[in-house]
Design a protein around this motif. Structure first.
Motif, PDB file in Angstrom:
ATOM      1  N   UNK A 246       0.838  -1.203   0.000  1.00 35.69           N
ATOM      2  CA  UNK A 246       0.000   0.000   0.000  1.00 35.69           C
ATOM      3  C   UNK A 246       0.874   1.255   0.000  1.00 35.69           C
ATOM      4  N   UNK A 247       1.968   1.196   0.771  1.00 37.32           N
ATOM      5  CA  UNK A 247       2.881   2.343   0.834  1.00 37.32           C
ATOM      6  C   UNK A 247       3.555   2.574  -0.517  1.00 37.32           C
ATOM      7  N   UNK A 417      10.271  -1.896   2.430  1.00 36.77           N
ATOM      8  CA  UNK A 417      11.373  -2.856   2.324  1.00 36.77           C
ATOM      9  C   UNK A 417      11.183  -4.092   3.191  1.00 36.77           C
ATOM     10  N   UNK A 418      10.447  -3.980   4.306  1.00 36.86           N
ATOM     11  CA  UNK A 418      10.374  -5.156   5.180  1.00 36.86           C
ATOM     12  C   UNK A 418       8.977  -5.745   5.317  1.00 36.86           C
ATOM     13  N   UNK A 419       7.966  -5.038   4.836  1.00 38.15           N
ATOM     14  CA  UNK A 419       6.595  -5.522   5.076  1.00 38.15           C
ATOM     15  C   UNK A 419       5.768  -5.379   3.807  1.00 38.15           C
ATOM     16  N   UNK A 420       6.331  -5.814   2.676  1.00 37.23           N
ATOM     17  CA  UNK A 420       5.698  -5.546   1.385  1.00 37.23           C
ATOM     18  C   UNK A 420       4.357  -6.264   1.224  1.00 37.23           C
ATOM     19  N   UNK A 421       4.298  -7.546   1.551  1.00 35.67           N
ATOM     20  CA  UNK A 421       3.081  -8.360   1.415  1.00 35.67           C
ATOM     21  C   UNK A 421       2.456  -8.271   0.021  1.00 35.67           C
ATOM     22  N   UNK A 422       3.235  -8.684  -1.005  1.00 33.63           N
ATOM     23  CA  UNK A 422       2.744  -8.535  -2.386  1.00 33.63           C
ATOM     24  C   UNK A 422       1.479  -9.331  -2.688  1.00 33.63           C
ATOM     25  N   UNK A 423       1.179 -10.320  -1.843  1.00 34.02           N
ATOM     26  CA  UNK A 423      -0.016 -11.114  -2.148  1.00 34.02           C
ATOM     27  C   UNK A 423      -1.311 -10.301  -2.035  1.00 34.02           C
ATOM     28  N   UNK A 424      -1.205  -9.131  -1.407  1.00 32.44           N
ATOM     29  CA  UNK A 424      -2.398  -8.284  -1.262  1.00 32.44           C
ATOM     30  C   UNK A 424      -2.730  -7.506  -2.535  1.00 32.44           C
ATOM     31  N   UNK A 425      -1.863  -7.647  -3.558  1.00 32.44           N
ATOM     32  CA  UNK A 425      -2.010  -6.808  -4.751  1.00 32.44           C
ATOM     33  C   UNK A 425      -3.421  -6.855  -5.329  1.00 32.44           C
TER      34      UNK A 425
END
Lengths: 495, 450
Positions: A246-247, A417-425
Motif C-alpha cells: 500500500x505504501x 522494504x520489510x513488510x511488502x506483502x505482495x499477495x495483497x495486490x
C-alpha cells in the motif's frame, strides 16, 4: 427555484481564510468570465487595459490571501525604486551595495514568513531555549514573487535589462494573476516587453490555450485530486498502519499527484495567459520520461531550475572552478532549491539527495559512461532501464518531500522494504479500482511522445468555435462531478 | 486565410461564457432521476442562493431509546457506562470490585478487548492498559500474535518475526480453528519471533498458547541471551506452555521447527495486576468474530480467566445514510451469545462506534447513520443485558471527528475515522477516565443501597 441571496453574493466577493480562490474554485470561473468580458471590451486602450488587469490581479490576490496583498504592493514599490536607483547609479560599489540591500530585504521578508518557525525549532531542539513559535501564515505566492523580484533587480544590476519606466508596469508584471500563486516564475525580460503591446491572439493560440487549460483541469482536478483524496493522503497520513505494498503504491500515486497537481496548475496559468495574449514559457516537459536526474531537472519545474541555475549555480562559480567545486556548487544549489520548497529538514534532505545524485551523475559522465546500467547490444533497453531507475530515485525523493517528518519517511521506507506483502495486490487493486485506473491512465498519458501530443493539440486547434465551447464545458462539468464525488473507502483494506 | 490575421481575443470569452451560462441553467434544474442517479446535481450558485430552510440536521434517534434511570446502575450521564445486566451474575460490578481488590488479594484482573482497525496496532488499548496498570499494578502487554502486519505500531515493544505461515479470518482454506484475534500461525521450516520490551516495566512471565497437534512440540526460547529448549504435549484445543517465569524479560526470542504445531500467540505479563489483551482484526463488522469457536474461548479462558470482555465494533457496519442495521444486530447478538457460552459468566461491555466523517457537499460532517448505529448498539446491549459505553457521545458527539481532523491540534487521520497517535492517547484516556467514573458511580450507588 430559489433566488439569489444578495448578502451571500456580497460575502462571496470577500476573502475567506478557509476558502481561498484557486483556479479550481467555482468562483474562479465567474471571476475569469467577468474579467474576459471587460478585457474584450477594453483591450485596445493601453493604459486602461494595464490598470484593469493589475486591478483584477490584486483582487485575485486578495481573494486568495486577504490583506497580505499589501506585501506584493510594498515589494513592488521597493524593488521598482531600488532597481531604478541601481540603474542610475554609476559607482560600482554603490551599485553593489544597493543590490545587496535589495537581496537582503527580499529574502528577509521571505525568511521571516517561511523560515522563522523552522529556526526557532532548531534553537529549541539544540539549545535549552524554549522560544514560542510565531503564529505566521505564509503569504501566498511569496516564494514565487520574491524570486521574480530578485531576478529583475539582479538583471538590472548586471546591465542585462533596462528597468521599466512606469511603476504600474512593474506592478503588472509582479502581480499578473495567472502565475501569481504557483508560478511559473516569470523573467521580467521575457514578460515586460509584452505589457504595452496590444494583445493579439490567433485561432491557433485560442486552441493552444484551450488545450493547456483543459489538460490542466484533467491533471489537477480529475487525476491529481482524485488519486490524492481517495488513496495517497490516507497512506501518507499513517504509513505504519499500511502494508509495504500500500505504501509503495502510495509513493507511485504521489509521484503522479504532485506532477499532475503542479504541472496542471502551471498549464492552466500558461493557458489563461495565452488567452489574454501573453506568452509564458512551458514549465514541465513530461519529467518522468527522463533518463537521468540532470535531465529530470531540465524537464521538472523548468522556471525554477533555470532560475536556480542563473542566479545561484552560475554565481557560485558553476562548473568553471574545477570538478570539486562543480560538485559542491551543484549540491548547494539543490539544497537551496529544496529549502525553497518548504521550511523543514525533509525538504533540505530532498534537495540534498538530488544534489548528490546530480554530482554522482556528473562524476559518472566524466568517466564517459552515459548510463548507470548498460544493457549489452540494446541501447533502447538501456534507456528504458535508465528511465525506470531515474523514476524510482525521484520517487525515493518524493517520500521525503511528502512526509511531514523523518520518522514518517523512514517508516514508509521500512514498510516498503520489510513488510511488502505482495499477495495483497489483487485485493488492493480491487478495493481502489477507480484510483488505479486513473493512475494507469496518468502514466500512459505521461508516456505519450510529443508527436502524438501535438496531433491532439492540433485536433483542438482545428475545432470550430462551437465545438471548442462544448469541449470546454464538458471538461468543467466532469471536473465538478469528480470534485463532488464520494470518497472511496474499500472496507477490507481500510478499517 | 483572412481569419488567421484577425484578432480572436473574443473567442476565449465565448468559450468561458458558454460554460458559465450552461452551468447557470443547470443549477436551476433538477436532474432527472433514473439512469443518471450516479451523477451529482451541479449547482455552481449553491453558495449564494437563498437557503430554503435550515440545512437538514442529524435527527437523533428518540431519546427514550437510551434508557435513563434516575438511580440504580444506569447513570443519567450518557457518557458513563450503563450496565443493563446489573441484576445478573455477570454484572460489570463484579469487574469493578475485582479491580479494587487486586492490589490486596494479588489476583490478576484480565480484560479481552475485541475490535477492528480502530484498536489495531494496540495504540488505544496500550494507553488504557498503561493507565490501569499504573493504578492497579501489572507489567506487560498481555496476549500478542507471533506476527503482525502492524507490528511497527506497538509502542511498548519491538516485534521481529520470520518464517510463519499465517491463517486468518479471511484466509483459512483448511478451516483451522482460529485464535481469539482471528489468527493462527504455523512455523515454516525454522520460525522465529523476537520481542523486545521498550518500557521499564518488564514482564516476568512468557507463555505460549498452542493448538491441538498430534505430535509433541519443541520450542527453543532465548530469554536475555540464555537459551533453553522445551518439549511439550499440545493435545488440547488450547494449551498453555510456560516459556519463562520469574526473571524480568529484556528480550525474548522463540524458535521452533515444529511444523505441525499450531500457535495462537504468546503472552508477556507479570504475576499480578491488570492485563488487557488486544484482539483486533481489520475490517471486522463483528460477523468474522462468529468464526471463533466457543471451545477455543473456553480453552483460552481456562488459563487466562477473563474478568471483562469488551466488544467494540461499528465503523465497518456503517452504510452511508442508513438508519437501520438489522444484520449487525443479528450478528452482535450471536457474538455475545457465543462469548457467554465460551467465556462463561463474565461481564461483557459493548462499546459504541466512534464518530466517523462523511463528505457532504464537499465538507466533512458526522456520517448521518452514526447516531442510529449508536442507538442500535445501545439496544443490543439492553436486549442482551450487558453493559454499554457510548464512545461517540463521550468523544463529543456530532462533528467531533471534523474538529479532531481539522482543528489546531490534530487527533484523527484524514480518513475521518481512525485516530493518530495523539488521538489514540486521547481515546484511551477517555475510556479509562469514564471507566473509573463509572466504577465510582457504581460503588457509590451500591453503598447507598446498603
Amino acid at each position: 427555484m430559489q433566488g439569489i441571496d444578495l448578502h451571500k453574493l456580497l460575502d462571496a466577493l470577500l476573502y475567506h481564510e478557509k476558502d481561498p480562490l484557486l483556479f479550481n474554485s467555482s468562483f474562479f470561473l465567474f471571476f475569469f468570465g467577468f474579467f474576459l468580458l471587460i478585457y474584450v471590451i477594453g483591450y485596445r486602450f493601453s493604459t486602461l487595459r494595464i490598470y484593469l488587469l493589475t486591478l483584477f490581479s490584486l483582487y485575485f490576490f486578495y481573494k486568495t490571501c486577504g490583506w497580505y496583498v499589501g506585501f506584493i504592493l510594498l515589494s513592488a514599490v521597493f524593488d521598482y525604486n531600488i532597481s531604478n536607483l541601481i540603474y542610475k547609479t554609476e559607482n560600482k560599489s554603490s551599485k553593489k551595495l544597493l543590490l545587496v540591500g535589495s537581496v537582503i530585504l527580499n529574502l528577509g521578508l521571505l525568511f521571516y514568513f517561511k523560515y522563522t518557525n523552522f529556526f526557532i525549532g532548531i534553537l529549541n531542539d539544540f539549545g535549552s531555549h524554549n522560544i514560542n513559535y510565531l503564529k505566521l501564515a505564509l503569504p501566498v505566492g511569496i516564494s514565487f514573487y520574491t524570486f521574480e523580484n530578485l531576478s529583475y533587480t539582479i538583471d538590472v544590476y548586471r546591465g542585462e535589462f533596462k528597468p521599466v519606466k512606469k511603476f504600474i508596469d512593474y506592478l503588472f508584471f509582479l502581480s499578473f494573476f495567472p502565475k501569481l500563486m504557483m508560478g511559473p516564475i516569470v523573467r521580467a525580460s521575457d514578460f515586460i516587453p509584452q505589457i504595452n503591446r496590444e494583445p493579439f491572439i490567433s485561432e491557433k493560440q485560442v486552441g493552444e490555450g484551450l488545450y493547456l487549460i483543459t489538460a490542466g483541469i484533467v491533471k489537477k482536478v480529475i487525476i491529481s485530486d482524485f488519486i490524492n483524496a481517495n488513496y495517497v493522503i490516507n497512506i501518507f497520513d499513517n504509513p505504519s498502519t499500511h502494508t509495504g505494498l500500500e505504501c509503495l503504491m502510495a509513493v507511485y500515486g504521489y509521484a503522479m499527484v504532485i506532477y499532475c497537481d503542479f504541472s496542471g496548475y502551471s498549464d492552466i496559468a500558461i493557458g489563461i495567459a495565452k488567452w489574454m495574449g501573453f506568452d509564458i514559457n512551458i514549465n514541465f516537459l513530461s519529467p518522468y520520461q527522463s533518463a537521468s536526474i540532470a535531465e529530470f531537472w531540465r524537464r521538472w519545474h523548468i522556471s525554477l531550475s533555470s532560475w536556480l541555475k542563473d542566479y545561484v549555480y552560475i554565481p557560485l562559480g558553476g562548473n568553471r572552478k574545477g570538478s570539486f567545486n562543480t560538485y559542491k556548487n551543484l549540491f548547494i544549489t539543490m539544497l537551496i532549491g529544496g529549502f525553497w520548497h518548504g521550511a523543514s529538514w525533509n525538504f533540505l534532505f530532498w534537495g540534498g539527495l538530488h544534489g548528490i545524485a546530480l554530482a554522482v551523475e556528473r562524476l559518472r559522465n566524466s568517466f564517459g559512461r552515459k548510463h548507470l546500467l548498460v544493457l549489452p547490444y540494446s541501447p533502447k533497453a538501456t534507456k528504458v532501464a535508465a528511465i525506470i531507475l531515474t523514476f524510482h530515485f525521484v520517487c525515493l525523493g518524493w517520500i521525503f518531500f511528502r512526509c511531514d517528518t523523518f520518522a514518517d519517511s523512514w517508516m514508509m521506507l521500512k514498510q516498503i522494504t520489510t513488510n511488502l506483502q505482495p499477495k495483497l495486490l489483487r485485493s488492493l487493486l480491487q478495493g481502489y479500482l477507480p484510483v488505479f485506473i486513473l493512475l494507469t491512465i496518468g502514466f500512459i498519458l505521461h508516456a505519450i511522445n510529443e508527436k502524438t501530443e501535438n496531433k491532439f493539440k492540433q485536433l483542438i486547434i482545428n475545432m470550430p468555435l462551437p465545438l471548442k465551447m462544448f469541449y470546454f464545458f464538458i471538461c468543467i462539468y466532469i471536473a465538478i462531478q469528480l470534485k463532488q464525488a464520494d470518497i472511496i473507502k474499500p472496507i477490507y483494506l481500510q478499517f | 486565410m483572412m481569419t488567421k490575421s484577425k484578432n480572436k481575443l473574443w473567442q476565449p470569452f465565448m468559450i468561458v461564457g458558454y460554460a458559465i451560462v450552461l452551468l447557470f441553467i443547470l443549477s436551476f434544474f433538477k436532474l432527472p432521476t433514473g439512469s443518471l442517479n450516479s451523477l451529482e446535481k451541479i449547482d455552481i450558485l449553491a453558495d449564494i442562493k437563498k437557503t430554503p430552510a435550515q440545512p437538514k440536521p442529524i435527527i437523533p434517534p428518540k431519546k427514550d431509546s437510551f434508557v435513563q434511570l434516575n438511580n440504580g446502575p444506569i447513570p443519567k450521564d450518557s457518557t458513563l457506562i450503563a450496565d443493563y445486566g446489573y441484576d445478573a451474575d455477570d454484572a460489570i460490578g463484579t469487574f469493578y470490585k475485582k479491580l479494587d481488590s487486586t492490589k490486596n488479594d494479588g489476583k490478576k484482573v484480565r480484560i479481552a478487548y475485541f475490535g477492528d482497525s480502530f484498536i489495531e496496532g494496540d495504540e488505544i488499548t496500550d494507553e488504557i492498559r498503561l493507565q490501569l496498570q499504573s493504578l492497579f499494578g501489572g507489567n506487560g502487554i498481555g496476549f500478542l500474535p507471533v506476527q503482525s502486519s502492524v507490528s511497527a505500531l506497538y509502542t511498548q515493544l519491538n516485534i521481529k518475526s520470520s518464517n510463519w505461515i499465517e491463517y486468518n479470518f479471511r484466509e483459512n482454506p483448511y478451516k483451522y480453528p482460529l485464535g481469539p484475534s482471528g489468527h493462527l500461525f504455523y512455523p515454516y521450516i525454522d520460525a522465529e519471533v523476537e520481542y523486545v520490551p521498550k518500557t521499564n516495566w518488564l514482564p516476568t512471565e512468557a507463555k505460549l498458547y498452542s493448538g491441538k497437534s498430534a505430535v509433541k512440540g519443541t520450542v527453543r526460547t532465548t530469554v536475555n541471551g540464555k537459551s533453553a529448549a522445551i518439549t511439550f504435549n499440545s493435545n488440547q484445543l488450547v494449551n498453555e506452555n510456560i516459556l519463562s517465569s520469574g526473571t524480568p524479560i529484556n528480550n525474548i526470542k522463540i524458535n521452533t521447527k515444529s511444523e505441525d504445531l499450531p500457535i495462537y500467540g504468546i503472552s508477556l505479563e507479570g504475576n499480578k495486576g491488570v492485563y488487557l489483551d488486544n484482539y483486533s482484526f481489520r475490517g471486522n463488522t463483528s460477523i468474522l468474530t462468529q468464526q471463533i469457536s466457543k471451545d477455543i474461548m473456553a480453552g483460552l479462558n481456562n488459563y487466562l480467566h477473563y474478568d471483562l470482555i469488551i466488544v467494540h465494533y461499528g465503523i465497518n457496519a456503517v452504510e452511508h445514510d442508513k438508519q437501520t442495521f438489522p444484520w449487525f444486530e443479528t450478528s452482535m447478538n450471536t457474538v455475545i451469545r457465543n462469548m457467554r457460552k465460551g467465556f462463561g459468566s463474565v461481564p461483557i461491555l459493548v462499546v459504541s462506534t466512534s464518530d466517523m466523517g462523511y463528505k457532504y457537499n464537499g465538507k466533512y460532517a458526522t456520517e448521518k447513520g452514526i447516531p442510529y448505529l449508536v442507538a442500535t448498539q445501545n439496544k443490543i446491549a439492553r436486549t442482551n443485558k450487558v453493559a454499554f459505553w457510548n464512545l461517540y457521545e463521550a468523544m463529543g458527539g456530532e462533528n467531533t471527528i471534523t474538529k479532531w481532523v481539522e482543528g489546531d491540534t490534530v487527533f484523527a487521520a484524514k480518513d475521518y475515522i481512525h485516530m493518530n497517535v495523539k488521538g489514540a492517547k486521547k481515546v484511551g484516556d477517555l475510556f479509562f477516565d469514564k471507566l473509573m467514573a463509572s466504577k465510582n458511580y457504581y460503588m457509590n450507588s451500591i453503598s447507598k443501597h446498603k
